[in-house]
Design a protein around this motif. Sequence first.
Motif, PDB file in Angstrom:
ATOM      1  N   ALA A   1      -1.622  12.956  -7.263  1.00 45.73           N
ATOM      2  CA  ALA A   1      -2.184  12.415  -6.028  1.00 45.73           C
ATOM      3  C   ALA A   1      -1.487  11.100  -5.700  1.00 45.73           C
ATOM      4  O   ALA A   1      -1.209  10.300  -6.593  1.00 45.73           O
ATOM      5  CB  ALA A   1      -3.693  12.181  -6.161  1.00 45.73           C
ATOM      6  N   ASN A   2      -1.195  10.890  -4.434  1.00 47.86           N
ATOM      7  CA  ASN A   2      -0.671   9.610  -3.954  1.00 47.86           C
ATOM      8  C   ASN A   2       0.545   9.149  -4.763  1.00 47.86           C
ATOM      9  O   ASN A   2       0.702   7.968  -5.061  1.00 47.86           O
ATOM     10  CB  ASN A   2      -1.771   8.545  -3.998  1.00 47.86           C
ATOM     11  CG  ASN A   2      -1.441   7.318  -3.144  1.00 47.86           C
ATOM     12  OD1 ASN A   2      -0.658   7.410  -2.188  1.00 47.86           O
ATOM     13  ND2 ASN A   2      -2.022   6.187  -3.486  1.00 47.86           N
TER      14      ASN A   2
ATOM     15  N   LEU B   1      -6.693   5.245  -1.919  1.00 41.98           N
ATOM     16  CA  LEU B   1      -5.964   6.464  -1.567  1.00 41.98           C
ATOM     17  C   LEU B   1      -5.709   7.330  -2.795  1.00 41.98           C
ATOM     18  O   LEU B   1      -5.615   8.558  -2.677  1.00 41.98           O
ATOM     19  CB  LEU B   1      -4.643   6.101  -0.885  1.00 41.98           C
ATOM     20  CG  LEU B   1      -4.764   5.431   0.497  1.00 41.98           C
ATOM     21  CD1 LEU B   1      -3.390   5.103   1.048  1.00 41.98           C
ATOM     22  CD2 LEU B   1      -5.538   6.300   1.479  1.00 41.98           C
ATOM     23  N   ASP B   2      -5.591   6.712  -3.972  1.00 41.42           N
ATOM     24  CA  ASP B   2      -5.540   7.510  -5.207  1.00 41.42           C
ATOM     25  C   ASP B   2      -6.779   8.380  -5.322  1.00 41.42           C
ATOM     26  O   ASP B   2      -6.708   9.573  -5.641  1.00 41.42           O
ATOM     27  CB  ASP B   2      -5.477   6.589  -6.432  1.00 41.42           C
ATOM     28  CG  ASP B   2      -4.164   5.833  -6.555  1.00 41.42           C
ATOM     29  OD1 ASP B   2      -3.191   6.200  -5.880  1.00 41.42           O
ATOM     30  OD2 ASP B   2      -4.135   4.868  -7.346  1.00 41.42           O
TER      31      ASP B   2
ATOM     32  N   GLY C   1      -6.981  11.049  -2.700  1.00 46.66           N
ATOM     33  CA  GLY C   1      -5.959  12.042  -3.017  1.00 46.66           C
ATOM     34  C   GLY C   1      -6.386  12.979  -4.135  1.00 46.66           C
ATOM     35  O   GLY C   1      -6.079  14.173  -4.116  1.00 46.66           O
TER      36      GLY C   1
ATOM     37  N   ARG D   1      -5.539   4.346 -11.734  1.00 44.98           N
ATOM     38  CA  ARG D   1      -4.115   4.066 -11.919  1.00 44.98           C
ATOM     39  C   ARG D   1      -3.917   2.967 -12.969  1.00 44.98           C
ATOM     40  O   ARG D   1      -4.546   1.904 -12.909  1.00 44.98           O
ATOM     41  CB  ARG D   1      -3.507   3.634 -10.585  1.00 44.98           C
ATOM     42  CG  ARG D   1      -2.015   3.312 -10.628  1.00 44.98           C
ATOM     43  CD  ARG D   1      -1.540   2.836  -9.269  1.00 44.98           C
ATOM     44  NE  ARG D   1      -1.614   3.890  -8.258  1.00 44.98           N
ATOM     45  CZ  ARG D   1      -0.570   4.529  -7.738  1.00 44.98           C
ATOM     46  NH1 ARG D   1       0.650   4.231  -8.162  1.00 44.98           N
ATOM     47  NH2 ARG D   1      -0.735   5.467  -6.821  1.00 44.98           N
TER      48      ARG D   1
ATOM     49  N   ASN E   1      -4.474   1.009  -1.702  1.00 44.85           N
ATOM     50  CA  ASN E   1      -3.706   2.076  -2.346  1.00 44.85           C
ATOM     51  C   ASN E   1      -4.511   2.760  -3.441  1.00 44.85           C
ATOM     52  O   ASN E   1      -4.444   3.979  -3.614  1.00 44.85           O
ATOM     53  CB  ASN E   1      -2.410   1.516  -2.926  1.00 44.85           C
ATOM     54  CG  ASN E   1      -1.437   2.617  -3.314  1.00 44.85           C
ATOM     55  OD1 ASN E   1      -1.011   3.408  -2.468  1.00 44.85           O
ATOM     56  ND2 ASN E   1      -1.100   2.684  -4.591  1.00 44.85           N
TER      57      ASN E   1
ATOM     58  N   SER F   1       2.905   4.402  -1.319  1.00 46.55           N
ATOM     59  CA  SER F   1       2.781   5.265  -2.487  1.00 46.55           C
ATOM     60  C   SER F   1       4.006   5.097  -3.362  1.00 46.55           C
ATOM     61  O   SER F   1       5.110   4.877  -2.889  1.00 46.55           O
ATOM     62  CB  SER F   1       2.656   6.725  -2.061  1.00 46.55           C
ATOM     63  OG  SER F   1       1.525   6.896  -1.257  1.00 46.55           O
TER      64      SER F   1
ATOM     65  N   THR G   1       0.820  -1.205   0.000  1.00 43.13           N
ATOM     66  CA  THR G   1       0.000   0.000   0.000  1.00 43.13           C
ATOM     67  C   THR G   1       0.850   1.250   0.000  1.00 43.13           C
ATOM     68  O   THR G   1       0.337   2.346   0.159  1.00 43.13           O
ATOM     69  CB  THR G   1      -0.921   0.014   1.232  1.00 43.13           C
ATOM     70  OG1 THR G   1      -0.110  -0.042   2.412  1.00 43.13           O
ATOM     71  CG2 THR G   1      -1.866  -1.152   1.196  1.00 43.13           C
TER      72      THR G   1
END
Length: 387
Positions: free
Chosen positions: A100-101, A168-169, A172, A149, A165, A53, A51
């Motif tokens: 982001a992230n 979180l993108d 972010g 992503r 993760n 970044s 996870t």
Amino acid sequence: MTVPDSSAFDPVGPVGPEGQAAPADRDGRTGSGSASDTASSAGTASSTGSTASVGPAAPAAPSSSPTLAASAAPTPSPAPAGSGGAVRIDGPWTHRDVAANGARFHIAELGEGPLVLLLHGFPQFWWTWRHQLTALADAGFRAVAMDLRGVGGSDRTPRGYDPANLALDITGVIRSLGEPDAALVGHDMGGYLAWTAAVMRPKLVRRLVVSSMPHPRRWRSSMLSDFAQSRAGSYIWGFQRPWVPERQLVADDAALVGRLIHEWAGPRTPDFPDDSTVDVYRRAMCIPSTAHCSIEPYRWMVRSLARPDGIQFNRRMKLPVRVPTLHLHGSLDPAIRTRSAAGSGEYVEAPYRWRLFDGLGHFPHEEDPAGFSAELISWLKDSEPDR
């Protein structure tokens, strides 16, 4: 309507990493700026479970590693779609990148007002929300559709495709857009990540809308204990093989993408998908590394089932969703059965509304864009969503 299974991803030639004819930028045009594709062996899957970044993708350097070597068969070059290439398709929206992230993400945005962030699923990209972008903007919202992503115009990083993760993108991107929160609208994999983001960062999620995807814990239990759902989602089992699925997805100018969209759509809307729509998605899948990055989340979801990181994620998803939630589903969805999705309300401790679209399949937002948009906007504007 037939249900696609893992046989759709049987080998079409020599097994090897997805080959690339030349590096390409994030819009699918020949040039630099895209990370080199990596083959997904069991070791690769382990690394994608992290996870942490990761930084923006850098131009690929030549490598003698077998996981980075190009195969003999080059990936077809996508044809341009309008003046913006295969990804930045022309329309009333504005295209730009946000950071982001630790990565860069392509977004298309339109309108002013409260933020509504739209998250696409497989095998699509931001353009799947073209109807809702205009409808939401006309209704007084700031509508933003992002490429996840590894897809469309966003960075293709070598790792970071686990759901924590990826969530979180998303959160972010909300911060990078300068907004305090957003209503998340996710379809398919985008819905899985929307569920995850609502649990992990509830203060950034104002409302939650999920289409064609159960809660992550419900998805897990259905895939493991419901034979009918396991069979309907057998394409996910097929994704677990290294290298082969990537080659399958890009073979014959990504013909398999068109087949999947046709088979997952419902019978009520014979006009969807038309050839021009399918061609857009096929061109986007042919952008180098997209096939690999698109299926990496599914590899993590299966390969982590018995690993500590997967067990920890499943436990974390026990935390209830505490924001108003609208759950939309097509009654004839062959990829995610209605029974699998319908039990997700037990994980929501907030107003929860279930809406079943009769006769629609896996893509209700494209099969009946007017009906979907009307339901979505009505609920977003409802000050009492528990009614």
